[in-house]
Design a protein around this motif. Sequence first.
Motif, PDB file in Angstrom:
ATOM      1  N   GLY A  15      -8.021   7.674  29.293  1.00 47.10           N
ATOM      2  CA  GLY A  15      -8.282   7.974  27.893  1.00 47.10           C
ATOM      3  C   GLY A  15      -9.340   7.033  27.333  1.00 47.10           C
ATOM      4  N   VAL A  16      -9.553   7.115  26.018  1.00 48.48           N
ATOM      5  CA  VAL A  16     -10.580   6.293  25.382  1.00 48.48           C
ATOM      6  C   VAL A  16      -9.914   5.233  24.515  1.00 48.48           C
ATOM      7  N   GLU A  17     -10.330   3.985  24.682  1.00 48.24           N
ATOM      8  CA  GLU A  17      -9.787   2.888  23.884  1.00 48.24           C
ATOM      9  C   GLU A  17     -10.957   2.131  23.266  1.00 48.24           C
ATOM     10  N   GLU A  18     -10.974   2.032  21.939  1.00 51.11           N
ATOM     11  CA  GLU A  18     -12.059   1.388  21.190  1.00 51.11           C
ATOM     12  C   GLU A  18     -13.418   1.902  21.653  1.00 51.11           C
ATOM     13  N   GLY A  19     -13.539   3.204  21.746  1.00 51.61           N
ATOM     14  CA  GLY A  19     -14.804   3.829  22.101  1.00 51.61           C
ATOM     15  C   GLY A  19     -15.183   3.725  23.563  1.00 51.61           C
ATOM     16  N   GLN A  20     -14.328   3.103  24.365  1.00 51.33           N
ATOM     17  CA  GLN A  20     -14.634   2.934  25.792  1.00 51.33           C
ATOM     18  C   GLN A  20     -13.666   3.756  26.640  1.00 51.33           C
TER      19      GLN A  20
END
Length: 184
Positions: free
Chosen positions: A79-84
């Motif tokens: 998934g995506v975490e803080e845009g990463q």
Amino acid sequence: MLEILIATAIFALVLANVTMVSRTSQEAYRTGAFMGLLEEQAEQTMDRIEMAVMSSEHADLAPVAPLFASSIDYERSLGVEEGQMVFDDPERIELELGPGQVSWLQNPQTAAERKVVWTRHVPEYMQDELPNAVDDNGNGLVDESGLSFDMEGKQVSIRLTLRREDAKSRVYTRMIESRVTCRN
Ligand SMILES: [Ca+2]
Ligand SMILES: [Ca+2]
């Protein structure tokens, strides 16, 4: 007296026939069951490989035909975490030629490596392919292995061959070919 003899002879003939028929069908059953198991094993392994490739995110999973690879390295997205984009541990599916098996590895070639054998009975070369620098089975790949991958755009082609001998040294071969799309 003669009648009894004839009746006995007929009975013996019928009995012999019944025994023969039942032996033949038992044999056919064993042959069919053996092939059935091999097919099931090939399908189950192919399902696992397809699932892995379809959930992978990275490009350059496999070379472009006429080149092929007998292993594939990939990472699944968590998934995506803080845009990463966050990735799970690296994984690999490979053909191990010595034991002739397809294995799934997590964190390959590290101290944290985990390995699970997905199937045995994988021959060195694909069905109808001989080690002679010629494309014997006419699929565009030369001397391709029992498990092979190649890529076209996002599409990964997978070919898996299983080969096994039964107790009477009869050889059974099952090949499955599939094409799946990876996520990236
Ligand atoms: Ca070929
Ligand atoms: Ca060949």
